[in-house]
Design a protein around this motif. Sequence first.
Motif, PDB file in Angstrom:
ATOM      1  N   LEU A  14      56.693 119.210 -38.057  1.00  0.00           N
ATOM      2  CA  LEU A  14      56.651 118.462 -36.768  1.00  0.00           C
ATOM      3  C   LEU A  14      57.740 117.430 -36.829  1.00  0.00           C
ATOM      4  O   LEU A  14      57.841 116.872 -38.064  1.00  0.00           O
ATOM      5  CB  LEU A  14      55.303 117.954 -36.151  1.00  0.00           C
ATOM      6  N   HIS A  15      58.199 116.886 -35.795  1.00  0.00           N
ATOM      7  CA  HIS A  15      59.167 115.416 -35.786  1.00  0.00           C
ATOM      8  C   HIS A  15      58.444 114.477 -35.375  1.00  0.00           C
ATOM      9  O   HIS A  15      57.603 114.374 -34.618  1.00  0.00           O
ATOM     10  CB  HIS A  15      60.593 115.899 -35.257  1.00  0.00           C
ATOM     11  N   LEU A  16      59.174 113.255 -35.317  1.00  0.00           N
ATOM     12  CA  LEU A  16      58.371 112.130 -34.845  1.00  0.00           C
ATOM     13  C   LEU A  16      58.155 112.150 -33.405  1.00  0.00           C
ATOM     14  O   LEU A  16      57.265 111.486 -32.791  1.00  0.00           O
ATOM     15  CB  LEU A  16      59.468 110.789 -35.142  1.00  0.00           C
ATOM     16  N   ARG A  39      58.503 108.515 -25.709  1.00  0.00           N
ATOM     17  CA  ARG A  39      59.396 109.492 -25.571  1.00  0.00           C
ATOM     18  C   ARG A  39      60.389 109.114 -26.481  1.00  0.00           C
ATOM     19  O   ARG A  39      60.928 107.959 -26.512  1.00  0.00           O
ATOM     20  CB  ARG A  39      59.939 109.792 -24.103  1.00  0.00           C
ATOM     21  N   ILE A  40      60.466 109.729 -27.579  1.00  0.00           N
ATOM     22  CA  ILE A  40      61.292 109.284 -28.647  1.00  0.00           C
ATOM     23  C   ILE A  40      62.909 110.322 -28.470  1.00  0.00           C
ATOM     24  O   ILE A  40      63.113 111.460 -28.454  1.00  0.00           O
ATOM     25  CB  ILE A  40      60.918 109.784 -29.931  1.00  0.00           C
ATOM     26  N   TYR A  41      64.068 109.428 -28.847  1.00  0.00           N
ATOM     27  CA  TYR A  41      65.321 110.019 -28.576  1.00  0.00           C
ATOM     28  C   TYR A  41      65.785 110.187 -30.041  1.00  0.00           C
ATOM     29  O   TYR A  41      65.648 109.807 -31.150  1.00  0.00           O
ATOM     30  CB  TYR A  41      66.022 109.232 -27.834  1.00  0.00           C
ATOM     31  N   SER A  81      69.741 111.766 -25.845  1.00  0.00           N
ATOM     32  CA  SER A  81      68.867 113.334 -25.995  1.00  0.00           C
ATOM     33  C   SER A  81      67.644 112.995 -26.534  1.00  0.00           C
ATOM     34  O   SER A  81      67.666 112.403 -27.427  1.00  0.00           O
ATOM     35  CB  SER A  81      69.972 114.232 -26.614  1.00  0.00           C
ATOM     36  N   LYS A  82      66.785 113.861 -26.233  1.00  0.00           N
ATOM     37  CA  LYS A  82      65.527 113.637 -26.651  1.00  0.00           C
ATOM     38  C   LYS A  82      65.384 114.081 -28.097  1.00  0.00           C
ATOM     39  O   LYS A  82      66.234 115.182 -28.600  1.00  0.00           O
ATOM     40  CB  LYS A  82      64.250 114.145 -26.051  1.00  0.00           C
ATOM     41  N   MET A  83      64.955 113.600 -29.028  1.00  0.00           N
ATOM     42  CA  MET A  83      64.517 114.219 -30.350  1.00  0.00           C
ATOM     43  C   MET A  83      64.017 115.454 -30.404  1.00  0.00           C
ATOM     44  O   MET A  83      63.031 115.800 -29.574  1.00  0.00           O
ATOM     45  CB  MET A  83      63.848 113.370 -31.345  1.00  0.00           C
ATOM     46  N   SER A  84      64.705 116.688 -30.767  1.00  0.00           N
ATOM     47  CA  SER A  84      64.057 117.836 -30.755  1.00  0.00           C
ATOM     48  C   SER A  84      64.655 118.748 -31.867  1.00  0.00           C
ATOM     49  O   SER A  84      65.575 118.562 -32.693  1.00  0.00           O
ATOM     50  CB  SER A  84      64.766 118.400 -29.599  1.00  0.00           C
ATOM     51  N   LYS A  85      63.652 119.631 -32.190  1.00  0.00           N
ATOM     52  CA  LYS A  85      63.867 120.574 -33.434  1.00  0.00           C
ATOM     53  C   LYS A  85      65.075 121.344 -32.976  1.00  0.00           C
ATOM     54  O   LYS A  85      65.626 121.998 -34.058  1.00  0.00           O
ATOM     55  CB  LYS A  85      62.568 121.531 -33.666  1.00  0.00           C
ATOM     56  N   SER A  86      65.583 121.787 -31.967  1.00  0.00           N
ATOM     57  CA  SER A  86      66.565 122.557 -31.505  1.00  0.00           C
ATOM     58  C   SER A  86      67.911 121.338 -31.585  1.00  0.00           C
ATOM     59  O   SER A  86      68.925 122.054 -31.208  1.00  0.00           O
ATOM     60  CB  SER A  86      66.253 123.297 -30.326  1.00  0.00           C
TER      61      SER A  86
HETATM   62  P1  ADP Z   1      60.801 120.483 -29.282  1.00  0.00           P
HETATM   63  O1  ADP Z   1      61.338 119.724 -28.230  1.00  0.00           O
HETATM   64  O2  ADP Z   1      61.401 119.725 -30.626  1.00  0.00           O
HETATM   65  O3  ADP Z   1      61.330 121.957 -29.239  1.00  0.00           O
HETATM   66  P2  ADP Z   1      58.368 121.314 -28.481  1.00  0.00           P
HETATM   67  O4  ADP Z   1      58.849 121.535 -27.197  1.00  0.00           O
HETATM   68  O5  ADP Z   1      57.765 122.231 -29.655  1.00  0.00           O
HETATM   69  O6  ADP Z   1      59.301 120.062 -29.232  1.00  0.00           O
HETATM   70  O7  ADP Z   1      57.023 120.127 -28.182  1.00  0.00           O
HETATM   71  C1  ADP Z   1      55.940 120.095 -28.972  1.00  0.00           C
HETATM   72  C2  ADP Z   1      55.248 118.678 -28.080  1.00  0.00           C
HETATM   73  O8  ADP Z   1      56.015 117.500 -28.453  1.00  0.00           O
HETATM   74  C3  ADP Z   1      55.277 118.564 -26.386  1.00  0.00           C
HETATM   75  O9  ADP Z   1      54.017 118.181 -26.131  1.00  0.00           O
HETATM   76  C4  ADP Z   1      56.356 117.936 -26.219  1.00  0.00           C
HETATM   77  O10 ADP Z   1      56.333 117.083 -25.068  1.00  0.00           O
HETATM   78  C5  ADP Z   1      56.199 116.862 -27.286  1.00  0.00           C
HETATM   79  N1  ADP Z   1      57.767 116.165 -27.669  1.00  0.00           N
HETATM   80  C6  ADP Z   1      58.771 117.079 -28.126  1.00  0.00           C
HETATM   81  N2  ADP Z   1      59.709 116.198 -28.107  1.00  0.00           N
HETATM   82  C7  ADP Z   1      59.359 115.112 -27.936  1.00  0.00           C
HETATM   83  C8  ADP Z   1      60.009 113.827 -27.918  1.00  0.00           C
HETATM   84  N3  ADP Z   1      61.411 113.557 -28.298  1.00  0.00           N
HETATM   85  N4  ADP Z   1      59.322 112.806 -27.344  1.00  0.00           N
HETATM   86  C9  ADP Z   1      58.292 112.763 -26.962  1.00  0.00           C
HETATM   87  N5  ADP Z   1      57.514 113.865 -27.187  1.00  0.00           N
HETATM   88  C10 ADP Z   1      57.929 114.940 -27.502  1.00  0.00           C
END
Ligand code: ADP
Length: 330
Positions: free
Chosen positions: A17-19, A187-189, A196-201
């Motif tokens: 999982l990320h932050l 909400r973490i960027y 852009s939001k922090m994302s595994k993708s």
């Molecule tokens: P990702 O965007 O990395 O694919 P997921 O869609 O699997 O993450 O999200 C899993 C959970 O984490 C969801 O409840 C989502 O709202 C939350 N989440 C994901 N990225 C963020 C972020 N950058 N900041 C805050 N919450 C997030």
Amino acid sequence: APRPVVFSGMQPSSDSLHLGNYLGALVNWVSLQDTVDPIYCVVDLHAITVSQDPAALRESTRRTAAQYLAAGIDLERSTLFVQSHVPAHSELAWVLGTITGFGEASRMTQFKDKSARYGAESTNVGLFTYPVLMAADILLYQADLVPVGDDQRQHLELTRDLAARFNSRFGETFTIPEGYIPKESARIYDLQDPTSKMSKSAASDAGLIRLLDDPKIITKRIKSAVTDAEREIRFDREAKPGVSNLLDVFAATTGRTISELESAYAGKGYGDLKGDLAEAVVERVAPIRERTFELLDDPAELDRLLARGADKAAERAEATLATVYDRIGF
Ligand code: ADP
Ligand code: NA
């Protein structure tokens, strides 16, 4: 009064999982344990609607569950389990599929988007009936509340329609769940691309902090975070997205307010802010990382915890399924 039942499913995520997941979602799930009756499900049945590598799926399911436990999901107060361990999910999904219109299912925009993206070759019937399985997940536990983002709103509407339809055809059986937007959470960027939001993708890992990253990597990524040419540490999302994101992460990690942080860092440089933030983040996530690895190093203990979660879930799910089977004439 009994506590409201909240159902929340999470996909087994690739490795860590990320932050953003942690500060934006998981921290909330941990604190919900004080006020609701939470059902947290690692949805591996949903995960196989896209092609999967069996060893990788097995590993990511365990790692996801281990991180939830390590972050503070407590089996006394929460029901945490792996979806495929409770057969009632598949069984109720079959029944609900028989009261779902083909046209109704065909209107799900997520299916239309995904099938267009994957192409006919990779689009399977499981992807089409995914929302029916999701309805089963929720209705089995008589959930009152389901946290939903925009992408799941239409699926929750279908769940409500199916519950109401079953109730009117066969007699009161299901609670009709309400969707709710989880209350304001961080909400973490991305640290390199702070709009852009922090994302595994994300295209690159450089802006990502994972719970299971080595503390040295976390420190390095925070110290390399994008800021701006000014020197002033103040919150301004438009003009200073990088610095504002660092302040947000700092606040969410430590519980200090943004204005406290602005005063504490008045006259100091970005290097001071980043150094202290890196320490605070490492201090916060290190115990979760250690606990996760402890759990993963002891597969028998992790299996025992997950089996306990599945037993708890199955008891409730089977009670609902027994009523459903009785109502429909089995
Ligand atoms: P990702 O965007 O990395 O694919 P997921 O869609 O699997 O993450 O999200 C899993 C959970 O984490 C969801 O409840 C989502 O709202 C939350 N989440 C994901 N990225 C963020 C972020 N950058 N900041 C805050 N919450 C997030
Ligand atoms: Na996502």
